[in-house]
Structure formats: structure tokens, C-alpha cells
Design a protein around this motif. Sequence first.
Motif, PDB file in Angstrom:
ATOM      1  N   ALA A 202      -5.252   6.547   5.939  1.00 36.90           N
ATOM      2  CA  ALA A 202      -6.611   7.086   5.799  1.00 36.90           C
ATOM      3  C   ALA A 202      -6.815   7.738   4.436  1.00 36.90           C
ATOM      4  O   ALA A 202      -7.891   7.615   3.830  1.00 36.90           O
ATOM      5  CB  ALA A 202      -6.888   8.092   6.918  1.00 36.90           C
ATOM      6  N   ASP A 203      -5.783   8.411   3.929  1.00 32.42           N
ATOM      7  CA  ASP A 203      -5.888   9.083   2.627  1.00 32.42           C
ATOM      8  C   ASP A 203      -6.131   8.085   1.498  1.00 32.42           C
ATOM      9  O   ASP A 203      -6.957   8.319   0.600  1.00 32.42           O
ATOM     10  CB  ASP A 203      -4.622   9.892   2.345  1.00 32.42           C
ATOM     11  CG  ASP A 203      -3.343   9.050   2.365  1.00 32.42           C
ATOM     12  OD1 ASP A 203      -3.321   7.974   3.022  1.00 32.42           O
ATOM     13  OD2 ASP A 203      -2.351   9.457   1.724  1.00 32.42           O
TER      14      ASP A 203
ATOM     15  N   PRO B   8     -13.275   4.625   5.381  1.00 34.63           N
ATOM     16  CA  PRO B   8     -12.342   3.636   5.940  1.00 34.63           C
ATOM     17  C   PRO B   8     -12.592   2.214   5.464  1.00 34.63           C
ATOM     18  O   PRO B   8     -13.673   1.871   4.989  1.00 34.63           O
ATOM     19  CB  PRO B   8     -12.594   3.752   7.457  1.00 34.63           C
ATOM     20  CG  PRO B   8     -13.993   4.255   7.563  1.00 34.63           C
ATOM     21  CD  PRO B   8     -14.190   5.179   6.399  1.00 34.63           C
ATOM     22  N   LEU B   9     -11.562   1.404   5.617  1.00 39.32           N
ATOM     23  CA  LEU B   9     -11.685  -0.039   5.396  1.00 39.32           C
ATOM     24  C   LEU B   9     -12.538  -0.622   6.517  1.00 39.32           C
ATOM     25  O   LEU B   9     -12.367  -0.277   7.690  1.00 39.32           O
ATOM     26  CB  LEU B   9     -10.295  -0.681   5.398  1.00 39.32           C
ATOM     27  CG  LEU B   9     -10.204  -2.188   5.174  1.00 39.32           C
ATOM     28  CD1 LEU B   9     -10.675  -2.554   3.766  1.00 39.32           C
ATOM     29  CD2 LEU B   9      -8.763  -2.662   5.391  1.00 39.32           C
TER      30      LEU B   9
ATOM     31  N   ILE C 202       0.838  -1.204   0.000  1.00 38.48           N
ATOM     32  CA  ILE C 202       0.000   0.000   0.000  1.00 38.48           C
ATOM     33  C   ILE C 202       0.871   1.251   0.000  1.00 38.48           C
ATOM     34  O   ILE C 202       0.683   2.152  -0.822  1.00 38.48           O
ATOM     35  CB  ILE C 202      -0.958   0.008   1.210  1.00 38.48           C
ATOM     36  CG1 ILE C 202      -2.073  -1.034   1.019  1.00 38.48           C
ATOM     37  CG2 ILE C 202      -1.582   1.392   1.397  1.00 38.48           C
ATOM     38  CD1 ILE C 202      -2.970  -1.208   2.237  1.00 38.48           C
ATOM     39  N   LYS C 203       1.827   1.321   0.902  1.00 34.31           N
ATOM     40  CA  LYS C 203       2.610   2.554   0.987  1.00 34.31           C
ATOM     41  C   LYS C 203       3.576   2.708  -0.184  1.00 34.31           C
ATOM     42  O   LYS C 203       3.901   3.828  -0.572  1.00 34.31           O
ATOM     43  CB  LYS C 203       3.333   2.664   2.328  1.00 34.31           C
ATOM     44  CG  LYS C 203       4.367   1.621   2.640  1.00 34.31           C
ATOM     45  CD  LYS C 203       4.895   1.860   4.067  1.00 34.31           C
ATOM     46  CE  LYS C 203       5.879   0.816   4.517  1.00 34.31           C
ATOM     47  NZ  LYS C 203       6.328   1.040   5.912  1.00 34.31           N
ATOM     48  N   MET C 204       3.994   1.601  -0.783  1.00 35.07           N
ATOM     49  CA  MET C 204       4.864   1.716  -1.947  1.00 35.07           C
ATOM     50  C   MET C 204       4.107   2.136  -3.204  1.00 35.07           C
ATOM     51  O   MET C 204       4.640   2.852  -4.055  1.00 35.07           O
ATOM     52  CB  MET C 204       5.607   0.394  -2.206  1.00 35.07           C
ATOM     53  CG  MET C 204       6.570   0.475  -3.391  1.00 35.07           C
ATOM     54  SD  MET C 204       7.449  -1.065  -3.732  1.00 35.07           S
ATOM     55  CE  MET C 204       8.650  -1.088  -2.402  1.00 35.07           C
TER      56      MET C 204
ATOM     57  N   LEU D 283      -4.297  -0.131   9.664  1.00 29.97           N
ATOM     58  CA  LEU D 283      -4.267   0.353   8.277  1.00 29.97           C
ATOM     59  C   LEU D 283      -5.051   1.643   8.116  1.00 29.97           C
ATOM     60  O   LEU D 283      -4.609   2.570   7.419  1.00 29.97           O
ATOM     61  CB  LEU D 283      -4.812  -0.725   7.338  1.00 29.97           C
ATOM     62  CG  LEU D 283      -3.966  -1.989   7.178  1.00 29.97           C
ATOM     63  CD1 LEU D 283      -4.730  -3.053   6.403  1.00 29.97           C
ATOM     64  CD2 LEU D 283      -2.642  -1.668   6.484  1.00 29.97           C
ATOM     65  N   ASN D 284      -6.206   1.739   8.753  1.00 27.61           N
ATOM     66  CA  ASN D 284      -7.014   2.958   8.650  1.00 27.61           C
ATOM     67  C   ASN D 284      -6.302   4.160   9.246  1.00 27.61           C
ATOM     68  O   ASN D 284      -6.375   5.276   8.705  1.00 27.61           O
ATOM     69  CB  ASN D 284      -8.371   2.757   9.333  1.00 27.61           C
ATOM     70  CG  ASN D 284      -9.360   2.007   8.458  1.00 27.61           C
ATOM     71  OD1 ASN D 284      -9.389   2.182   7.243  1.00 27.61           O
ATOM     72  ND2 ASN D 284     -10.186   1.170   9.071  1.00 27.61           N
TER      73      ASN D 284
END
Length: 259
Positions: free
Chosen positions: A228-229, A238-239, A180-182, A223-224
Motif C-alpha cells: 500500500a505504501d 491503490p492500484l 516491487i519489494k526489491m 499487491l494493494n
Amino acid sequence: MKSVLVSVVIPCYNQGKYLEETVQSVLASSYRPLEVLLVNDGSIDNSLEVALSLQRKHEELTVIDQANGGVAKARNMGIRAAKGEIILPLDGDDKISADYIAAAVGLLREQSEVKVVYCKAVKFSEAGQKPWKLKPFSLAALARDNMIFVAALFRKTDAEAVGGFSEDMHMGREDWEFWIKMLKNGGKVVQLPFVGFYYRMTPDSKRKKTGTGRKKRERIDYLNKKHADFFQRELNGPLRIQRTWSREYNNLLRWVGKI
């Protein structure tokens, strides 16, 4: 074009029983140059002994021994020590095919917009093997679930840019958060059209330990808070625990004025 060094990072915790098989699958790769960084994460079985024995036999292999800190910390230790431009994390009981690394490196070198390359996979155990049915990749799909196993190839610089694996994520699926962050701010993902990864199922497989309801709730909360963005953009909120229906549920709540 000159070949680039690939660093295969193998974290190991009490996987001495399978470690040689994992390492041999890497050394059988058709791609060179390679370095194999085996990070012993405070194992209490014979993992370190096996690792050191393998190091004596194979000059491409380096053993790093650390106090137990979890798989994310072990992977990060290996990535920091890596001399290669491209990284492949591989857990200490899994295997790869001989052609996987070469095909993935070719794509990463030819297409600068590609950030992650993975392949088709199978799950195997003493009872046999079966295809791992991975969902097609998209950011919208990644917001709901992970379809990229950890043994994918990526550039070391991209891992460093996002701070590596999150060492405070102790509820499992840290590879999902890593992707996700990558990828949330751009980058192409390619799945190779052949089986190149073999995921070993054992009675104490980590996926089983982290599949409880409590772990799932902890993971979703984490994760949320951290992304969040991303979830706002992909899921309109949110998930949710029922991940598949997150966007529909968020849309409904917006419609009735609840969020």
C-alpha cells in the motif's frame, strides 16, 4: 578483479521436453564460474529423469527434488541452496544468450547502486519469434505493470533481504511483486541493449493461465494489501483494475473527496 560465482536457478514443473535445451543455453554461456541449480517441483512427466541425466553429464549442475509447491517455492529453494553471489532465475523452458550473464555481472560488480540487470528479449514458439516489447523501467511504471521478466540478474543478499519470492502469491506474476519489494526503496535498474533472453510460448504457458479477469483481481488485491505504501507514493492511491489509469482515477477521487 576475481570472478564471482553465478548461480542459475531453474525451477521445473513438467518441462522435461524443453529442459535440456534450457540447460544447454546456460552451459554455453561465455561466463565462468557458474553453478546450475535445477529444482524439480514435483513434476509428473520425465523432468526429474532428464534432470538427473543432465547432472551426470555436467559437473556444474545440481538437481534438487521437492514436492510440488509452486514456482516461487522452487525458486526460493534454489536461491537458498545457491553458493553464488549473483542469482539468475530461469524457467525450465526458456533460454539465454551466451553473452548475457557476463555483461550483467560486469555491471553489478562495477556499479554497487545497480540492483537488477536485465536485457532485451524475444518470445518464441514453433511458429517463429517476435520481439518482446518491454516498457522502459521506472518506479511509476512498475506500479502499473511489470516490465522486468523473471530472468534478470541480482545479488543473493538483495533477494534474502526481501524474503525471496512470495510463496503465498498463487495468482501469477510473482516476479512483479518480487521486483516491487526489491526496488521500491531504492536501487538502480539497467536493461542491456541486446537480446539475451528467449521466452518460450506454449499452449499451456503460465502467462496465459494467469491472465484471466479473476486472477487479475486477486493479484491487484494482493499487491494493494502488501505494498500500500508503494502505490500510495507512486499512484496517489491503490492500484486499480484499469491499471494504466490508476493515478488519474485516484487523483479524481481525491478531488471529489471520495478518498
